[in-house]
Design a protein around this motif. Sequence first.
Motif: not given
Length: 942
Positions: A439, A530, A532-534, A548-549, A557, A562, A609
């Motif tokens: 994060s 890519q 991060g995660y959503p 969104e990220q 971001g 995703w 997520y």
Amino acid sequence: MAKGTCISKAVAGGIGVITVSSVCGLVMMVVMFQVEIARNRPLVPPRPTKPPVIPTDLPTNLRLYDYLIPESYKVVLQPYLYAAITNNYTNQSFFFKGNSTVRFKCMKVSKTILLHVHNLNLTNVEVRKSGTNEKLESRYTIHYNESNFLEIQLNGQLSGNGTYYDLFTTFEGELFEDLAGLYVSRYTEKSKDEEEEDEERFLATSMLQPTDARRVFPCFDEPALKAVFNITIIHRPGITALSNEMGASGSTEIDGEEWFVTTFDSTPIMSTYLLAFTLANFEYISIPSGANMDIYARREAIAAGHAEYAAEITRKILIRYENEFGLKYPLKKLYQIALPDFSVEAMENWGLISYQESSLLFDEDTGSTFDKEWVATRIAHELAHQWFGNLVTMRWWNELWLNEAFATYMSYTGVEAADWDLKDLFVLREIQPAFQVDSLNSSHPLSLHENDIQTSSEIIELFDDVTYSKGAAVLRMLSAFMTDEAFMKGIRIYLNNFKNNNTVYNDLLECLQKETNLDLEGFMSTWIEQVGYPVITIITQTGETSQEQFLLKPGVGHNIPWQVQITYIKSDDSGLKRDLLREKGPVRWQQFQLKDQWVLANINCTGFYRVNYDEENWNKLLMQLEKNRHMIPLINRGQLIDDAFNLARAHRLNVTIALSLTKFLVNETEYIPWESGLKNLDHFILMFDRSEVYGAITKYLRKLVTGLYEHFEEYTNNATIPEDHTDQYNQVNAISVACAHGLPKCIEMATSLFMDYKNGTNMIHPNLRREIYCSAIAAGDEDDWEFVWEEYQMTTVAAEKDKLRYALSCTKEIWLLNRYLEYTLDPSKIIKMDMVSTINYIAKNVAGQPLAWDFVRGKWSYITQEYGAGIISLGSLLDGVTKRFSRDVELEELKQLQRDQDKNEQGFAARALEQVIERTEANIKWVNENKQNVKDWFNGEL
């Protein structure tokens, strides 16, 4: 005017006839010539050719040439080390010498040979053509920089076209005590005669991952440059030499002294970082029904039976993997060895797996069920590596996750063979820690570009929670997406197709794609490539769903969506449903447009997520938890808490909603929700235990945990534990929180049991010792601390030493904590592998945190010089001593450390330093915005 010229008409006519005839003849000749050319094309004369460019310059990056391919090594090592000093006339020598012959194939004409060497003194270098033994004149240069290149310039040239050459080197090296390369380690062995003093012993062992094989012999030290290794070790009598394959020993005389020569069978084709060497006076036990499967450890540990549990479960886990993967374990032997001082928990060296003692040995008398589970988990992880990493290896370190994520994920299957069902704990142990790191803007994708990872420091930084835990979580998500059966079929294809080779991520994807019609590339690329995660946001009034990220610190971001498989249930329909969100959104999904129902997404947290809802849906979920929490799946009861607290930290949710989610815990007895709640409330403690808010937090936690403590009180008072494994964890949680936050009967219990311990009757169950020792030391005085320190020095069981070492960090006495910090730099008091965790234990203590930070900052140059090359947990050290940072002055101190590193051109833990700076900035902003609301909420709950 000018004079005129004249000729007769007859002459003029004749000239005209001749001219016309000539022209016609020329035309005819041209036509005939063109016809002939058309019939017989003339050969084009060859153009002059330039001589081929023969490379002589070093590569522009830090990678070796790809046209020099090693095939085999013959390595002879001779450490001048004694296992014990038996008389005053024996001189111990931390020194080794050796020679190596590497046969390599040259695919391109070249005047230069490049390979790696580090911290070795070369005494001879020869290049010969294989077969003819023709010597090529050469000179060499060692590059003392991050490249570690051994550059050999030839007077002539290598022929290319697959011609073989032999590179022979002789070298000398020092056996350092830095836990890297081939290093020396000391330990104490109990004397057989009780009246005699304990005896100091020495061993030499190796840790070559990721880039330290070059510290033992010159080599092509990259994972894709696999070769066959033929190892010979010449060693002193009284020492057993071990390596990757089976060995045979015989004595010989060298310079009038007796030596032993152990020659090992040829290894399979393998990467350099998987080599292993150990020279020690250890004993072993054999694994039942496992041919050439032994466990080595100190003589005392073997005699006490501490290796028996590992021997019992190793074969079971191995058979489980052979059945799961459809491939037999490929080597003729499997040795495992417990080392007193080893920089990582374990290392998967092919055929000779190395462990810290607490990761392989288990004492039935002093070991907890958690210690036992830990041994099973570590063995399962390292055995999984024998296929994922050893048999099939990532091509370059940028895709380390292909090794580590698979070993982490598969270990949950492996431990089942040893009767441990830990799959429900995956969310606590893998997903939530990975969420924290991923994060941050300073996180990294699972797969990076090869050119982004060059130096040893950059490689070491990849051994983090993203690579291990996020990678495992993504594999778990992919398995659920394609079904577990299809996933495992694809994995078997992958292992079988690429055994003894190197792979990239696309190789894995192609094998998995053969078992499904789903678009795996479209689904997986967003999770692998890519950062991060959503966070998925669901608005139940309208059904609008978006992604969104998720970033802990608000920032830009990226806007790349995703592909997210959203699993969900509704309050009026218990059936599980799935939908695929591909867009960034918002998109209007009718199934989420609700009035009187609640919706719960990401069931059992199979997706990587977070989920946010409108406030109305959050309140409905809150009411459900307080009314009948069992309507919410167990894993989601924990994940709802974790999502809510982190959404609040990221300024996406009112902090009071997150805090209110903990209220149902007063009636909860399950471990997963409690552990998730305590980990997130711990963040509030870290942010506010130096302020006036802490008093109200303490009272709330004491009220919250009282019911849980009483639930397990009968077990605790009777020095027993519940039968269920997760209940055992929650019993420890109850004691830890209740004693730490002043519940009188908990403190009375801990001090009473500790007093019995001091009086010679240790009735404390091993599961509870860590927390009870800690609570008693926190409430005790200098005499209590000294008693535990003496116990720590006397015990030889690593797991028990760990419990005592942790307890010593719990004192509130500043001078004792300062003295304890100084002990961490003295290996005779705190062994090197425990330095980082000991400092982090002290930093966890509110009284010790500023001391630990000042200590690390003041000793940073020494720590990085002494430990930077061999221990890969400097990032963990930075993370541990800065968890409380939430003030501007602390942020500036971190940035000053970063500036000092840049000024001194140091790259130690650079990514970790960026991450703790980013986390501190997020903490400062969050505390400034939420302190009053947090204070009011806790006061309102008293």
